[in-house]
Design a protein around this motif. Structure first.
Motif, short mmCIF file in Angstrom:
data_model
loop_
_atom_site.label_atom_id
_atom_site.label_comp_id
_atom_site.label_asym_id
_atom_site.label_seq_id
_atom_site.Cartn_x
_atom_site.Cartn_y
_atom_site.Cartn_z
N ALA A 274 7.03 -2.49 -5.16
CA ALA A 274 7.05 -2.67 -3.69
C ALA A 274 5.71 -2.21 -3.14
O ALA A 274 5.11 -1.27 -3.67
N VAL A 275 5.25 -2.85 -2.08
CA VAL A 275 3.92 -2.56 -1.56
C VAL A 275 3.95 -2.40 -0.04
O VAL A 275 4.69 -3.11 0.64
N PHE A 276 3.21 -1.42 0.46
CA PHE A 276 3.23 -1.06 1.89
C PHE A 276 1.81 -0.74 2.36
O PHE A 276 1.06 -0.09 1.63
N PRO A 277 1.45 -1.11 3.58
CA PRO A 277 0.15 -0.69 4.13
C PRO A 277 0.12 0.82 4.38
O PRO A 277 1.14 1.40 4.76
N ASP A 278 -1.02 1.44 4.14
CA ASP A 278 -1.19 2.88 4.36
C ASP A 278 -2.20 3.08 5.49
O ASP A 278 -3.41 2.99 5.27
N SER A 279 -1.69 3.37 6.69
CA SER A 279 -2.60 3.44 7.84
C SER A 279 -3.38 4.74 7.90
O SER A 279 -4.20 4.93 8.79
N THR A 280 -3.15 5.66 6.95
CA THR A 280 -3.94 6.90 6.94
C THR A 280 -5.30 6.70 6.26
O THR A 280 -6.14 7.58 6.30
N VAL B 48 -3.35 1.08 0.49
CA VAL B 48 -2.14 0.38 0.06
C VAL B 48 -1.26 1.37 -0.70
O VAL B 48 -1.73 2.06 -1.60
N LEU B 49 0.01 1.46 -0.32
CA LEU B 49 0.97 2.29 -1.06
C LEU B 49 1.73 1.38 -2.01
O LEU B 49 2.33 0.39 -1.58
N LEU C 259 6.45 3.49 10.27
CA LEU C 259 6.53 2.19 10.95
C LEU C 259 5.30 1.35 10.63
O LEU C 259 5.39 0.15 10.38
N ASP C 260 4.12 1.99 10.59
CA ASP C 260 2.89 1.28 10.19
C ASP C 260 3.05 0.66 8.81
O ASP C 260 2.51 -0.41 8.52
N ALA C 261 3.75 1.38 7.93
CA ALA C 261 3.91 0.91 6.55
C ALA C 261 4.97 -0.18 6.44
O ALA C 261 5.16 -0.76 5.37
N GLY C 262 5.69 -0.45 7.52
CA GLY C 262 6.75 -1.45 7.48
C GLY C 262 8.06 -0.91 6.94
O GLY C 262 8.95 -1.68 6.54
N ILE C 263 8.18 0.42 6.90
CA ILE C 263 9.44 1.03 6.46
C ILE C 263 10.46 0.90 7.58
O ILE C 263 10.14 1.11 8.75
N TRP D 204 11.98 6.81 -0.86
CA TRP D 204 10.98 7.50 -1.69
C TRP D 204 9.59 7.42 -1.07
O TRP D 204 8.83 8.40 -1.08
N VAL D 205 9.24 6.26 -0.51
CA VAL D 205 7.90 6.14 0.09
C VAL D 205 7.83 6.97 1.37
O VAL D 205 6.82 7.61 1.65
N ALA D 206 8.92 7.02 2.13
CA ALA D 206 8.94 7.86 3.34
C ALA D 206 8.81 9.34 2.97
O ALA D 206 8.13 10.11 3.66
N ARG D 207 9.46 9.77 1.88
CA ARG D 207 9.30 11.15 1.41
C ARG D 207 7.85 11.40 1.01
O ARG D 207 7.28 12.45 1.30
N TYR D 208 7.29 10.42 0.33
CA TYR D 208 5.89 10.54 -0.10
C TYR D 208 4.96 10.72 1.11
O TYR D 208 4.11 11.61 1.13
#
Ligand code: ADP
Ligand code: MN
Ligand code: MN
Ligand code: MN
Length: 338
Positions: free
Chosen positions: A64-70, A75-76, A160-164, A195-199
């Motif tokens: 799974a892939v998510f944008p990382d706005s930090t 990319v996460l 929210l930025d990551a699309g979670i 898991w990504v939100a915990r991360y």
């Protein structure tokens, strides 16, 4: 062409609770990469309790892939751990045990404490703050302090930025305790996102010198523990359901009580005591809108002739949502549909 920072995230081999690990791969792409464009990557499993030193390579398979706005071009990349052949799941890879079912929906309510200097944020160095009562969904410095709200707000925005698919956040019953809810369609979607939100939360808290305390009962005494209620439904539960099927399902949950408890997070006997909105760990029951039950039936379920979702209140804050989803689906498929 831009240089993207791909943060590969995986779960290590520690038991009973895996830790989140991650490392960065820099790679060129024309635009934000799709999952199919991401390569498998290796890591040293001997440093994560996933291999012996002599043959230590494990593989990371992006799932799974998510944008990382930090980060600029961040990319996460959530990854499953595979054996060196790249195609056999590693024994620590519980995601691989979750049945594929696009009709299975999960909503997890992740509770956690923010901890500083070994105690919940807002606890005095000696003794205790005022007892529970005004903290839940509280407002004002006395209830929630200052920095905590800043952290949970930043965390929400980053997710929210990551699309979670966050559905909400709230201050919880104990001082320094918070919750976020994540909902996902498909058997692995919500678990990936938890898991990504915990991360994201762990990383965010680094700069504040604060740790996220996921243990289910970090303060003994008259202080709430932390759960991760698992709300679940399948296409059959939503579309057909009915009293006969519901009762058969609950009989299976009663039969597999121990198997469920085994993957619902460590030290759960400290939390599932029958007090503080829980049922005791060695009992199984269900009840309408009953927060002291193992499985709570929402009013909407009864009003809809036993159709909809159910809430398993037993999983705890330190549980692995992959193992939880995996077990719930195993029990569900053990029940024949009429
Ligand atoms: P409470 O704190 O009262 O238990 P929350 O609003 O915190 O309620 O959580 C309810 C959860 O139920 C949410 O995470 C939501 O996503 C989930 N949910 C709602 N409908 C469904 C459904 N059809 N299938 C699975 N989960 C659902
Ligand atoms: Mn909730
Ligand atoms: Mn809660
Ligand atoms: Mn709940």
């Amino acid at each position: 062409m831009a240089r993207y920072k791909l943060e590969y995230i995986w779960l290590d081999g520690y038991t009973p609770t895996p830790n989140l690990r991650s490392k960065t791969l820099v790679k060129d792409f024309d635009s934000f990469p799709a999952l199919e464009q991401l390569p498998q990557w290796g890591f040293d499993g001997s440093s994560t309790q996933q291999a012996e030193g002599r043959s230590s390579d494990c593989m990371l398979k992006p799932v799974a892939v998510f944008p990382d706005s930090t980060r600029r071009n961040g990319v996460l990349v959530m990854a499953e751990v595979m054996m060196p052949d790249g195609s056999t799941p590693h024994p620590s890879n519980h995601r691989a045990t979750v049945l594929d079912d696009p009709g299975a929906w999960f909503g997890f309510e992740q509770e956690y404490f923010l901890f500083q200097e070994g105690r919940p944020l807002g606890f005095p160095a000696e003794g205790f703050p005022p007892p529970q009562g005004e903290y839940y969904c509280g407002t004002g410095f006395k209830a929630v302090g200052d920095i905590a709200r800043q952290i949970v707000e930043e965390h929400l925005d980053l997710c929210l930025d990551a699309g979670i698919n966050h559905e909400g956040i709230n201050a919880e019953v104990a001082k320094g305790q918070w919750e976020f809810q994540i909902f996902g369609k498909g058997s692995k979607t919500a678990a990936d996102q938890v898991w990504v939100a915990r991360y994201i939360l762990n990383r965010l808290c680094e700069k504040y010198g604060i740790d996220v305390q996921y243990h289910c009962k970090p303060i003994r005494g008259d202080w709430n523990g932390s759960g991760m209620h698992a709300n679940f439904s399948t296409a059959y539960m939503r579309d057909t359901g009915g009293k006969v099927y519901f009762e058969a399902l609950m009989a299976a949950f009663a039969e597999y009580r121990e198997e469920h408890i085994a993957v619902y997070g460590p030290d759960n006997h400290l939390r599932l005591t029958g007090l503080h909105e829980t049922q005791s760990i060695d009992k199984f029951n269900y009840g309408l809108a009953d927060r002291g039950s193992s499985v709570r039936i929402p009013h909407s379920f009864m009003n809809n002739n036993y159709k909809g979702y159910l809430e398993d209140r037993r999983p705890n804050s330190q549980g692995d949502p992959y193992q939880i989803a995996s077990r719930i689906l195993k029990t569900i498929v053990s029940v024949p549909t009429p």
